[in-house]
Design a protein around this motif. Structure first.
Motif, PDB file in Angstrom:
ATOM      1  N   UNK A   1       0.898  -1.444   0.100  1.00 54.24           N
ATOM      2  CA  UNK A   1       0.153   0.062  -0.046  1.00 54.24           C
ATOM      3  C   UNK A   1       1.042   1.052  -0.107  1.00 54.24           C
ATOM      4  N   UNK A   2       0.532   2.121  -0.925  1.00 58.64           N
ATOM      5  CA  UNK A   2       1.237   3.378  -0.986  1.00 58.64           C
ATOM      6  C   UNK A   2       0.679   4.574  -0.920  1.00 58.64           C
ATOM      7  N   UNK A   3       1.075   5.420  -0.261  1.00 61.63           N
ATOM      8  CA  UNK A   3       0.012   6.635   0.093  1.00 61.63           C
ATOM      9  C   UNK A   3       0.817   8.108  -0.370  1.00 61.63           C
ATOM     10  N   UNK A   4       0.196   8.506  -1.480  1.00 67.26           N
ATOM     11  CA  UNK A   4       0.898   9.889  -2.055  1.00 67.26           C
ATOM     12  C   UNK A   4       0.204  11.001  -1.685  1.00 67.26           C
ATOM     13  N   UNK A   5       0.732  12.175  -1.455  1.00 67.71           N
ATOM     14  CA  UNK A   5       0.153  13.461  -1.094  1.00 67.71           C
ATOM     15  C   UNK A   5       0.516  13.645   0.192  1.00 67.71           C
ATOM     16  N   UNK A   6       1.127  12.991   0.961  1.00 68.16           N
ATOM     17  CA  UNK A   6       1.452  13.531   2.646  1.00 68.16           C
ATOM     18  C   UNK A   6       2.241  14.554   2.583  1.00 68.16           C
ATOM     19  N   UNK A   7       2.041  15.592   3.513  1.00 69.59           N
ATOM     20  CA  UNK A   7       3.081  16.529   3.872  1.00 69.59           C
ATOM     21  C   UNK A   7       3.165  16.752   5.509  1.00 69.59           C
ATOM     22  N   UNK A   8       2.145  16.811   6.177  1.00 64.24           N
ATOM     23  CA  UNK A   8       1.979  17.086   7.407  1.00 64.24           C
ATOM     24  C   UNK A   8       1.815  15.687   8.180  1.00 64.24           C
ATOM     25  N   UNK A   9       0.962  15.085   7.768  1.00 64.34           N
ATOM     26  CA  UNK A   9       0.368  13.732   8.494  1.00 64.34           C
ATOM     27  C   UNK A   9       1.312  12.696   8.040  1.00 64.34           C
ATOM     28  N   UNK A  10       1.673  11.833   8.965  1.00 64.97           N
ATOM     29  CA  UNK A  10       2.577  10.602   8.901  1.00 64.97           C
ATOM     30  C   UNK A  10       1.917   9.590   8.352  1.00 64.97           C
ATOM     31  N   UNK A  11       2.489   8.715   7.575  1.00 63.74           N
ATOM     32  CA  UNK A  11       2.064   7.576   6.793  1.00 63.74           C
ATOM     33  C   UNK A  11       1.321   6.388   8.080  1.00 63.74           C
ATOM     34  N   UNK A  12       2.047   6.515   9.115  1.00 57.35           N
ATOM     35  CA  UNK A  12       1.585   5.613  10.053  1.00 57.35           C
ATOM     36  C   UNK A  12       0.308   5.905  10.700  1.00 57.35           C
ATOM     37  N   UNK A  13      -0.151   7.430  10.888  1.00 57.43           N
ATOM     38  CA  UNK A  13      -1.479   8.016  11.268  1.00 57.43           C
ATOM     39  C   UNK A  13      -2.428   7.276  10.242  1.00 57.43           C
ATOM     40  N   UNK A  14      -2.216   7.492   8.898  1.00 53.30           N
ATOM     41  CA  UNK A  14      -3.306   7.141   7.905  1.00 53.30           C
ATOM     42  C   UNK A  14      -3.462   5.641   8.177  1.00 53.30           C
ATOM     43  N   UNK A  15      -2.306   4.759   8.117  1.00 47.55           N
ATOM     44  CA  UNK A  15      -2.539   3.248   8.219  1.00 47.55           C
ATOM     45  C   UNK A  15      -3.511   2.866   9.586  1.00 47.55           C
ATOM     46  N   UNK A  16      -3.277   3.913  10.640  1.00 45.23           N
ATOM     47  CA  UNK A  16      -4.138   3.555  11.749  1.00 45.23           C
ATOM     48  C   UNK A  16      -5.391   3.575  11.435  1.00 45.23           C
ATOM     49  N   UNK A  17      -5.858   4.361  10.672  1.00 46.05           N
ATOM     50  CA  UNK A  17      -7.373   4.688  10.093  1.00 46.05           C
ATOM     51  C   UNK A  17      -7.843   3.762   8.860  1.00 46.05           C
ATOM     52  N   UNK A  18      -6.885   3.243   8.505  1.00 44.57           N
ATOM     53  CA  UNK A  18      -7.628   2.484   7.134  1.00 44.57           C
ATOM     54  C   UNK A  18      -7.771   1.047   7.494  1.00 44.57           C
ATOM     55  N   UNK A  19      -8.875   0.862   6.960  1.00 42.69           N
ATOM     56  CA  UNK A  19      -9.667  -0.533   7.264  1.00 42.69           C
ATOM     57  C   UNK A  19      -8.987  -1.689   6.334  1.00 42.69           C
ATOM     58  N   UNK A  20      -8.204  -1.605   5.494  1.00 41.98           N
ATOM     59  CA  UNK A  20      -7.733  -2.617   4.840  1.00 41.98           C
ATOM     60  C   UNK A  20      -5.909  -2.648   5.041  1.00 41.98           C
TER      61      UNK A  20
END
Length: 820
Positions: free
Chosen positions: A28-47
């Motif tokens: 899983x790759x996340x594009x467009x992050x600047x302030x928010x860390x990828x770890x924060x996104x993965x915490x909310x991601x249901x997949x």
């Protein structure tokens, strides 16, 4: 609207999910992050990596990321077996500015904004800003400001940040132009609206603000309207409709209420049903509405409260008493039934203290009347709160009870306090018109190291007095609240240096006392003490003739005082003293009580073996009554009486004092009247008996006699034109005072303003008392607990005085600085 929002959300989710065949995500790759860390996104991601990605799974992922409110756009894509999530972050709030708000404090506004996530450093959400705008407008509407304008301005900054500037134009409060009550015939508009908080503009509106419209205030007035009728028998009274209209300029309000009065009802019967717990006869004594009386809702509510109160005093903390009236409209009667539901009888598991950062728990716990492990008692809890308030250590005391989780018969009672400074290290400069400049230094602590003990060490110097004082008091020498105190002092007073025409002599007193305080009941205590003192009296410009051993004076000291001192044959007065006092104190506060009172009786006796055997009896009765709307009535009455006792006779004959006659009351122990804390409007200590300075030849006897005051208070032939006050052995003082609720004085523990009437005077003895000689004054008084010490400013006008008082009248009086 909800369906439209749901359709828009569904459409946006569908648009952001590219159509693709289901696959297993190898990464899983996340594009467009600047302030928010990828770890924060993965915490909310249901997949997760390795999951099978379908269209449904992709929509759940987009929905979850939108709900974080971190992103303004979310899009899913596929790069081989890699799931690609493209996001556009919402900007962060770099700066939040509020302008123009006066009616609502900025701290309160920022607190409310923070609760909905609109604060510096948080992610910006446009919907939140819109909600804030509508909420602020609503709050100003509630305050009667209908022409308010709230305009948020948004500025985009670099690094995906924004600055928010909320500009508020509060406008003017809409004034009430008309209040119309329609349908009333039993009572006039004036009678009905007497208790209303809302009113049309009048000469007092600048102070009361009663002509400013408020929705909450109108709602309360309509409730008062209903109570007014229902307390007078109109059991089926109702408000049919209310209409509030506003002028086009949003500056004027017009209020109309249509009422249906109905008929007057009488009580046909009163029933008590449910689990009564106590005998019915006992409960019926708490019912204040009786068969045959006119229906009165206030009496019914008071009856419910009284029954709940008595049940809460024996453990039923959650008792319910529900009055149910049954109306017979044909007979115009009401049958009232009180349904009593006592609930479980509970006991107190724990008493918890919160907020006492300095005061020890034991100091607070010994004031409690509600004990752990005993049945719950609301009177004991309330009494405990009052005792804590009266310690003077706390600004505020709040009490709360909570059921212990998992139980129905246990509660924890918590007392939450807000500590205030109970000690001070003070170096002060003060001034009073009586004392002149006051220099003082003191160390005091009313709650020494949190133990509840108190001590004071201090010194003070003014134009006429020097004093050094040290005292200590332990209120709990024993566990049953017997207290012990000590006091040592030295005071030198030169009355000739006061800023008033006071009788001239110097007193140097060294004293030590100790006392015990015994609690008798919850509100009564007795104090008993012993002491000794040495008082050197020196008349102004006087000396002792070495040949005769008599006191002589060159000028200034009244001849009566010289003769008295020569007659007793002593310049230094020694006294062994005994004190006994009783206090009955029901006041609800320490600094600024609003209800309750004080009764006290104290007697001080110079015991046999003293130079002069005398006693002084002091009585005081005072009480506070809350009058509503912040007004408090205070009445106080004081009587002081002194006399000599036993077989004491003068050893010499001088002037009016004959050898072998019984002693008169000693002049240095006299009471005085007038001043900033007494009969205001007159100079300190200037009322009552007066003497003149110097002697003259009696034309009848040809003997030299002291000059006495003329009928107008002057002293012909004296070195002073006006007579000098010397005090007396009997004093009367009465005060009526109304404390006023002023909007700019929110904390009555810090400052209070009152309107007063003082009546009083001092007399040579009880036998010379004449009511016609009482003086009186009225005016306004400000009492402020200032950082430099207590400050009192009085504006007083004498309303009962004599012609010879004009020299001693004083319109404005003030004093500030520490006092001993």
């Amino acid at each position: 609207m909800k369906r439209i929002a749901a359709l828009i959300l569904l459409a946006s989710l569908s648009a952001n999910v590219l159509a693709f065949e289901p696959f297993v995500a190898s990464d899983i790759r996340i594009d467009g992050l600047s302030r928010i860390t990828a770890g924060t996104v993965f915490n909310y991601l249901p997949v997760n990596k390795g999951d099978r990605i379908t269209n449904d799974a992709a929509q759940r992922a987009i929905r979850a990321l939108y709900q974080t409110k971190f992103f303004s756009d979310v899009e899913l894509d596929r790069d081989g077996d890699i799931l690609v999530i493209k996001v556009v972050e919402r900007p962060s709030i770099a700066k939040l500015t509020l302008r123009g708000n006066k009616d609502i404090k900025e701290d309160d506004l920022r607190k409310g904004l923070k609760e909905i996530g609109l604060t510096e450093g948080e992610t910006f959400d446009r919907l939140s800003l819109d909600r804030v705008q509508q909420e602020l407008i609503r709050q100003y509407y509630n305050r009667g400001k209908y022409n308010v304008s709230v305009e948020p301005h948004l500025t985009n900054l670099d690094r995906n940040r924004v600055a928010i500037d909320i500009e508020i134009r509060e406008g003017k409060v809409a004034k009430i132009k008309e209040i119309n009550i329609v349908g009333n015939s039993a009572f006039t508009d004036k009678e009905i609206r007497k208790t209303f908080e809302s009113n049309t503009s009048n000469w007092m509106s600048w102070y009361s603000k009663d002509d400013q419209y408020s929705r909450e205030k109108l709602s309360g007035d309509l409730e008062k309207l209903q109570s007014y009728y229902m307390d007078r028998g109109y059991a089926d009274f109702g408000v049919d409709s209310t209409q509030v209209s506003i002028a086009p300029d949003k500056r004027a309000m017009y209020i109309a209420a249509s009422v249906k009065e109905g008929e007057i009802y009488t009580v046909s019967d009163v029933h008590l049903l449910g689990e009564l717990i106590l005998p019915e006869e006992s409960l019926r004594q708490l019912v204040f509405t009786k068969k045959g009386e006119t229906f009165n809702r206030k009496a019914i509510e008071a009856s419910s409260d009284a029954i709940k109160s008595i049940l809460s005093s024996i453990g039923y903390a959650f008792a319910k008493v529900t009055p149910v009236p049954k109306l017979d409209k044909e007979k115009r009667t009401v049958d009232i039934t009180f349904y009593i539901e006592p609930g479980k009888r509970v006991y107190v598991r724990r008493v918890i203290f919160q907020g006492n950062t300095r005061t020890e728990d034991d100091v607070m716990r010994r004031e409690l009347r509600q004990l752990e492990g005993s049945w719950y008692s609301q009177p004991a809890i309330d009494r405990s709160k009052i005792r804590l308030q009266r310690l003077g250590y706390f600004k505020k005391v709040d009490v709360d009870k909570k059921l212990v989780p998992g139980t129905e018969d246990q509660v924890d009672v918590s007392y939450k306090v807000e500590e205030q400074s109970a000690g001070s290290l003070m170096f002060g400069v003060g001034y009073s018109q009586y004392s002149g400049i006051i220099l003082s230094a003191s160390v005091s602590q009313n709650n020494f190291l949190g133990t509840g003990d108190s001590f004071t060490v201090g010194a003070q110097r003014s134009d006429y007095s020097t004093s050094v004082n040290a005292s200590y008091y332990n209120p709990y020498l024993t566990d049953n609240n017997i207290g012990i105190g000590y006091n040592a002092s030295f005071t030198k007073t030169d009355f000739g240096n006061t800023n008033s025409d006071f009788v001239n002599y110097t007193s140097s007193t060294t004293a030590f006392t100790t006392f015990l305080n015994f609690p008798i009941t919850e509100t009564d205590n007795v104090r008993a003490g012993m002491g000794l003192s040495s008082n050197k009296i020196k008349l102004s410009y006087s000396y002792v003739d070495t040949t005769t051993g008599l006191v002589q004076t060159t000028s200034q000291s009244p001849q009566q005082l010289i003769d008295y001192q020569n007659a007793i044959g002593h310049e230094t007065i020694h006294s062994w003293t005994g004190q006994l006092g009783w206090n009955h104190d029901t006041r609800n506060g320490y600094w600024a009580p609003t209800r309750g009172g004080l009764l006290s009786a104290n007697v001080n006796v110079a015991l046999p073996g003293s130079t002069v055997q005398f006693y002084k009896l002091d009585l005081e009765a005072s009480h506070y009554w809350p009058l509503g709307r912040g007004f408090v009535l205070y009445l106080d009455g004081q009587v002081g009486y002194g006399n000599t006792y036993g077989s004491q006779t003068y050893s010499r004959t001088f002037g009016d004092y004959k050898q072998g006659a019984n002693y008169d009351f000693p002049f240095w122990e006299n009471y005085y009247s007038g001043g900033v804390r007494d009969v205001r409007g007159f100079q300190d200590n200037t009322l009552g008996p007066r003497v003149c300075v110097g002697t003259t030849i009696d034309p009848v006897s040809g003997k030299q006699v002291p000059i006495r005051p003329n009928a107008n208070g002057t002293c012909s032939g004296s070195i002073y034109n006006y007579s000098q006050p010397v005090g007396g052995a009997f004093k009367v003082l009465g005060t009526a005072q109304v404390y006023l609720p002023l909007p700019f004085l929110k904390d009555v523990n810090t400052a209070r303003v009152s309107w007063f009437v003082d009546v009083g005077n001092v007399y040579q003895s009880y036998s010379t008392f004449k009511a016609s000689e009482l003086r009186a004054s009225t005016g306004l008084s400000l009492q402020w607990q200032a950082p430099i010490g207590p400050l009192i400013i009085n504006f007083a006008v004498p309303i009962r005085s004599k012609a010879d008082d004009s020299h001693f009248e004083e319109r404005i009086q003030f004093t500030f600085g520490s006092q001993f």
